[in-house]
Design a protein around this motif. Structure first.
Motif, PDB file in Angstrom:
ATOM      1  N   GLU A  86       0.817  -1.211   0.000  1.00 32.71           N
ATOM      2  CA  GLU A  86       0.000   0.000   0.000  1.00 32.71           C
ATOM      3  C   GLU A  86       0.855   1.268   0.000  1.00 32.71           C
ATOM      4  OE1 GLU A  86      -1.225   0.669   4.595  1.00 32.71           O
ATOM      5  OE2 GLU A  86      -2.131  -0.998   3.548  1.00 32.71           O
ATOM      6  N   ASN A  87       2.114   1.145   0.422  1.00 31.81           N
ATOM      7  CA  ASN A  87       3.006   2.299   0.414  1.00 31.81           C
ATOM      8  C   ASN A  87       3.982   2.270  -0.748  1.00 31.81           C
ATOM      9  OD1 ASN A  87       1.941   3.435   2.716  1.00 31.81           O
ATOM     10  ND2 ASN A  87       3.255   2.253   4.062  1.00 31.81           N
ATOM     11  N   ALA A  88       3.752   1.400  -1.713  1.00 32.59           N
ATOM     12  CA  ALA A  88       4.662   1.313  -2.851  1.00 32.59           C
ATOM     13  C   ALA A  88       4.585   2.601  -3.665  1.00 32.59           C
ATOM     14  CB  ALA A  88       4.285   0.118  -3.727  1.00 32.59           C
ATOM     15  N   ALA A  89       5.666   2.865  -4.373  1.00 34.61           N
ATOM     16  CA  ALA A  89       5.699   4.071  -5.194  1.00 34.61           C
ATOM     17  C   ALA A  89       4.583   3.990  -6.236  1.00 34.61           C
ATOM     18  CB  ALA A  89       7.045   4.202  -5.885  1.00 34.61           C
ATOM     19  N   PRO A  90       3.835   5.053  -6.417  1.00 33.80           N
ATOM     20  CA  PRO A  90       2.739   5.011  -7.394  1.00 33.80           C
ATOM     21  C   PRO A  90       3.284   4.947  -8.818  1.00 33.80           C
ATOM     22  CG  PRO A  90       2.998   7.216  -6.485  1.00 33.80           C
ATOM     23  CD  PRO A  90       3.933   6.327  -5.739  1.00 33.80           C
ATOM     24  N   ALA A  91       2.663   4.110  -9.635  1.00 39.79           N
ATOM     25  CA  ALA A  91       3.070   4.002 -11.031  1.00 39.79           C
ATOM     26  C   ALA A  91       2.367   5.090 -11.847  1.00 39.79           C
ATOM     27  CB  ALA A  91       2.712   2.621 -11.567  1.00 39.79           C
ATOM     28  N   SER A  92       3.128   5.697 -12.719  1.00 43.48           N
ATOM     29  CA  SER A  92       2.534   6.727 -13.571  1.00 43.48           C
ATOM     30  C   SER A  92       1.691   6.056 -14.656  1.00 43.48           C
ATOM     31  CB  SER A  92       3.631   7.572 -14.215  1.00 43.48           C
ATOM     32  OG  SER A  92       4.364   6.779 -15.135  1.00 43.48           O
ATOM     33  N   GLU A  94       2.010   6.438 -17.788  1.00 44.35           N
ATOM     34  CA  GLU A  94       2.926   6.001 -18.836  1.00 44.35           C
ATOM     35  C   GLU A  94       3.541   4.644 -18.477  1.00 44.35           C
ATOM     36  OE1 GLU A  94       5.041   5.988 -22.401  1.00 44.35           O
ATOM     37  OE2 GLU A  94       3.299   7.130 -21.756  1.00 44.35           O
ATOM     38  N   THR A  95       3.914   4.475 -17.210  1.00 51.36           N
ATOM     39  CA  THR A  95       4.492   3.209 -16.762  1.00 51.36           C
ATOM     40  C   THR A  95       3.471   2.090 -16.889  1.00 51.36           C
ATOM     41  OG1 THR A  95       5.881   4.399 -15.191  1.00 51.36           O
ATOM     42  CG2 THR A  95       5.598   2.052 -14.811  1.00 51.36           C
ATOM     43  N   LYS A  96       2.233   2.362 -16.515  1.00 49.84           N
ATOM     44  CA  LYS A  96       1.184   1.356 -16.634  1.00 49.84           C
ATOM     45  C   LYS A  96       0.937   0.990 -18.099  1.00 49.84           C
ATOM     46  CE  LYS A  96      -1.282   2.628 -12.426  1.00 49.84           C
ATOM     47  NZ  LYS A  96      -2.502   3.185 -11.866  1.00 49.84           N
ATOM     48  N   ARG A  97       0.940   1.995 -18.976  1.00 46.49           N
ATOM     49  CA  ARG A  97       0.719   1.739 -20.403  1.00 46.49           C
ATOM     50  C   ARG A  97       1.839   0.878 -20.979  1.00 46.49           C
ATOM     51  NH1 ARG A  97       2.416   3.161 -25.013  1.00 46.49           N
ATOM     52  NH2 ARG A  97       3.848   4.754 -24.297  1.00 46.49           N
ATOM     53  N   LEU A  98       3.085   1.189 -20.622  1.00 46.38           N
ATOM     54  CA  LEU A  98       4.218   0.405 -21.115  1.00 46.38           C
ATOM     55  C   LEU A  98       4.168  -1.028 -20.586  1.00 46.38           C
ATOM     56  CD1 LEU A  98       7.122   3.002 -20.829  1.00 46.38           C
ATOM     57  CD2 LEU A  98       6.162   2.038 -22.922  1.00 46.38           C
ATOM     58  N   ALA A  99       3.814  -1.201 -19.326  1.00 48.52           N
ATOM     59  CA  ALA A  99       3.725  -2.540 -18.749  1.00 48.52           C
ATOM     60  C   ALA A  99       2.648  -3.363 -19.448  1.00 48.52           C
ATOM     61  CB  ALA A  99       3.442  -2.458 -17.257  1.00 48.52           C
TER      62      ALA A  99
END
Length: 122
Positions: A86-92, A94-99
């Protein structure tokens, strides 16, 4: 069965004996050790020579000192806690789209395994 040998008395300095004498005595008065070992020593000096000192001290510390909490893993994201998601760095976005694109490309590139019987029917 033979009774267990008493715990060896650790070497303790005079200041520690003075600090320990009062709280250990209060705890000892309420413990079940009193029935086995008799009266509690009246002075810190007598405490050091008391045959039950080692056993009583071990049980006193086990009953009164809280164990230390397990160490938590430090996050590379500053003050965030790396042991929880729950404290992980939030993904942008753009990062989600690339993944997502990488997952789809991987799925498309994997070969489909066909059972030998199914290949004869084709």
């Amino acid at each position: 069965a033979a009774p267990a040998a008493p715990a060896a008395a650790p070497a303790v300095d005079a200041k520690t004996l003075e600090e320990l004498h009062g709280p250990l005595g209060e705890w000892y008065a309420a413990s079940d050790l009193r029935a086995r070992h008799g009266a509690y020593p009246e002075t810190p000096e007598a405490l050091a020579a008391w045959p039950a000192f080692g056993e009583a001290t071990e049980q006193f510390l086990a009953a009164t000192v809280e164990p230390s909490a397990p160490r938590r893993k430090r996050s590379r994201f500053g003050k965030r806690d790396a042991t929880t998601t729950e404290n992980a760095a939030p993904a942008s976005l753009e990062t989600k789209r690339l993944a997502r694109a990488q997952r789809e490309a991987l799925a498309a590139s994997q070969l489909t395994v066909v059972a030998p019987d199914a290949a004869r029917q084709l």
